[in-house]
Design a protein around this motif. Sequence first.
Motif, PDB file in Angstrom:
ATOM      1  N   GLU A  84      87.386 -22.199  -2.419  1.00 34.30           N
ATOM      2  CA  GLU A  84      86.971 -21.804  -1.068  1.00 34.30           C
ATOM      3  C   GLU A  84      87.037 -20.300  -0.826  1.00 34.30           C
ATOM      4  N   SER A  85      87.846 -19.592  -1.601  1.00 34.72           N
ATOM      5  CA  SER A  85      87.934 -18.144  -1.454  1.00 34.72           C
ATOM      6  C   SER A  85      88.415 -17.532  -2.757  1.00 34.72           C
ATOM      7  N   ALA A  86      88.123 -16.253  -2.942  1.00 35.08           N
ATOM      8  CA  ALA A  86      88.464 -15.616  -4.214  1.00 35.08           C
ATOM      9  C   ALA A  86      88.443 -14.107  -4.073  1.00 35.08           C
ATOM     10  N   THR A  87      89.074 -13.443  -5.034  1.00 32.37           N
ATOM     11  CA  THR A  87      88.885 -12.014  -5.242  1.00 32.37           C
ATOM     12  C   THR A  87      87.638 -11.851  -6.100  1.00 32.37           C
ATOM     13  N   PHE A  88      86.770 -10.901  -5.738  1.00 31.70           N
ATOM     14  CA  PHE A  88      85.537 -10.677  -6.482  1.00 31.70           C
ATOM     15  C   PHE A  88      85.580  -9.310  -7.149  1.00 31.70           C
ATOM     16  N   VAL A  89      85.284  -9.309  -8.447  1.00 28.02           N
ATOM     17  CA  VAL A  89      85.188  -8.076  -9.224  1.00 28.02           C
ATOM     18  C   VAL A  89      83.778  -8.017  -9.787  1.00 28.02           C
ATOM     19  N   GLY A  90      83.015  -6.985  -9.418  1.00 29.11           N
ATOM     20  CA  GLY A  90      81.642  -6.894  -9.881  1.00 29.11           C
ATOM     21  C   GLY A  90      81.359  -5.585 -10.578  1.00 29.11           C
ATOM     22  N   HIS A  91      80.854  -5.667 -11.809  1.00 33.51           N
ATOM     23  CA  HIS A  91      80.465  -4.464 -12.531  1.00 33.51           C
ATOM     24  C   HIS A  91      79.001  -4.156 -12.274  1.00 33.51           C
ATOM     25  N   SER A  92      78.701  -2.960 -11.766  1.00 37.63           N
ATOM     26  CA  SER A  92      77.345  -2.478 -11.570  1.00 37.63           C
ATOM     27  C   SER A  92      76.522  -3.491 -10.773  1.00 37.63           C
ATOM     28  N   MET A  93      75.522  -4.160 -11.373  1.00 43.25           N
ATOM     29  CA  MET A  93      74.745  -5.151 -10.648  1.00 43.25           C
ATOM     30  C   MET A  93      75.635  -6.260 -10.108  1.00 43.25           C
ATOM     31  N   GLY A  94      76.706  -6.574 -10.826  1.00 46.01           N
ATOM     32  CA  GLY A  94      77.653  -7.575 -10.341  1.00 46.01           C
ATOM     33  C   GLY A  94      78.290  -7.163  -9.029  1.00 46.01           C
ATOM     34  N   GLY A  95      78.457  -5.845  -8.848  1.00 45.40           N
ATOM     35  CA  GLY A  95      78.955  -5.340  -7.570  1.00 45.40           C
ATOM     36  C   GLY A  95      77.946  -5.533  -6.458  1.00 45.40           C
ATOM     37  N   TYR A  96      76.654  -5.349  -6.786  1.00 45.13           N
ATOM     38  CA  TYR A  96      75.621  -5.595  -5.781  1.00 45.13           C
ATOM     39  C   TYR A  96      75.662  -7.052  -5.318  1.00 45.13           C
ATOM     40  N   VAL A  97      75.858  -7.948  -6.282  1.00 47.92           N
ATOM     41  CA  VAL A  97      75.919  -9.382  -5.962  1.00 47.92           C
ATOM     42  C   VAL A  97      77.184  -9.698  -5.165  1.00 47.92           C
ATOM     43  N   ALA A  98      78.297  -9.077  -5.538  1.00 44.52           N
ATOM     44  CA  ALA A  98      79.543  -9.293  -4.803  1.00 44.52           C
ATOM     45  C   ALA A  98      79.402  -8.866  -3.345  1.00 44.52           C
ATOM     46  N   LEU A  99      78.687  -7.770  -3.110  1.00 50.08           N
ATOM     47  CA  LEU A  99      78.455  -7.311  -1.735  1.00 50.08           C
ATOM     48  C   LEU A  99      77.527  -8.258  -0.984  1.00 50.08           C
ATOM     49  N   ALA A 100      76.516  -8.775  -1.672  1.00 47.55           N
ATOM     50  CA  ALA A 100      75.639  -9.755  -1.034  1.00 47.55           C
ATOM     51  C   ALA A 100      76.427 -11.013  -0.680  1.00 47.55           C
ATOM     52  N   TYR A 101      77.334 -11.404  -1.569  1.00 40.43           N
ATOM     53  CA  TYR A 101      78.204 -12.560  -1.304  1.00 40.43           C
ATOM     54  C   TYR A 101      79.092 -12.281  -0.090  1.00 40.43           C
ATOM     55  N   THR A 102      79.624 -11.075  -0.027  1.00 40.52           N
ATOM     56  CA  THR A 102      80.486 -10.687   1.097  1.00 40.52           C
ATOM     57  C   THR A 102      79.719 -10.728   2.409  1.00 40.52           C
ATOM     58  N   GLU A 103      78.460 -10.319   2.362  1.00 39.42           N
ATOM     59  CA  GLU A 103      77.632 -10.363   3.563  1.00 39.42           C
ATOM     60  C   GLU A 103      77.357 -11.804   3.997  1.00 39.42           C
ATOM     61  N   LEU A 104      77.072 -12.658   3.017  1.00 37.75           N
ATOM     62  CA  LEU A 104      76.730 -14.049   3.322  1.00 37.75           C
ATOM     63  C   LEU A 104      77.953 -14.888   3.683  1.00 37.75           C
ATOM     64  N   PHE A 105      79.067 -14.652   2.991  1.00 41.54           N
ATOM     65  CA  PHE A 105      80.251 -15.496   3.142  1.00 41.54           C
ATOM     66  C   PHE A 105      81.504 -14.629   3.309  1.00 41.54           C
ATOM     67  N   PRO A 106      81.582 -13.836   4.367  1.00 41.45           N
ATOM     68  CA  PRO A 106      82.663 -12.849   4.501  1.00 41.45           C
ATOM     69  C   PRO A 106      84.067 -13.438   4.513  1.00 41.45           C
ATOM     70  N   ASP A 107      84.218 -14.626   5.021  1.00 39.60           N
ATOM     71  CA  ASP A 107      85.553 -15.227   5.108  1.00 39.60           C
ATOM     72  C   ASP A 107      86.042 -15.764   3.769  1.00 39.60           C
ATOM     73  N   GLU A 108      85.172 -15.784   2.773  1.00 37.03           N
ATOM     74  CA  GLU A 108      85.535 -16.356   1.477  1.00 37.03           C
ATOM     75  C   GLU A 108      85.904 -15.292   0.444  1.00 37.03           C
ATOM     76  N   VAL A 109      85.878 -14.031   0.863  1.00 37.22           N
ATOM     77  CA  VAL A 109      86.207 -12.931  -0.051  1.00 37.22           C
ATOM     78  C   VAL A 109      87.586 -12.393   0.316  1.00 37.22           C
TER      79      VAL A 109
END
Length: 256
Positions: A84-109
Amino acid sequence: MTHTFKNTPIYYSITGSGPAMVLLHGFLESSTMWDKYILSLSEKHTVITIDFPGHGKSGVVSDTHSMQLMAKVVKSALNELNIESATFVGHSMGGYVALAYTELFPDEVEKLVLLNSTPTADSEERKQNRRRALKVLDHNAEAFISMAIMNLFSENSKKKFISEIEALKKEALQFPVAGIQAAIRGMINRKDRTEVLANFRREKVMVCGNEDPIMPISDSKNISEKTNSKLIQLEGGHMSWLENTDETHRILHFIE
């Protein structure tokens, strides 16, 4: 393990127990980039790695793999794992995806680590370079992959990590060209998520290489100040996970 998203196989791994930590790879990389980190991180975390569509062992979902789409791929896999929630570590494009995830599901980061990444959108020059890359891939994928991977490293690292660079090239050559192009289109179209990072009130860290040829350290400093994110500078270029393994290990263990 394999998850299915829109009738497409998505490869992922899950190791260890404890609070979840999701490790997201960059462009022309796969979840294998995290192999040297999983064992130690899984001592205190449930570590999840995922191959983005068109990379690693995952199939191609669409002609454009937007950051939002890839975030939804991650969400779908985590739902299957009942995370249901996690710490996200994104390298380069993975960081872009992590930010998109944060935007979509802010309470889960729970926490957010951008490793050689940025919340900003591409400049017009960068977009033009990516559009040229799409055309090069149509007739000379090998040349593009070789050049693109070499350009991620500082000059010193190019000499120091010869065998590792060749291994990265060899792996990327196995990816479907359509998947590489889909990711490029997604990066061209991605929006600025500086406000997403600024509005994220939990722990957030930007890890940057002081010789990063892709993301200048001066830009990273400005963004970290603007978004109130902790900035950690490392020696090397755009590939801190490889160029500065010991420091990256310590950083990721500190985020817990």
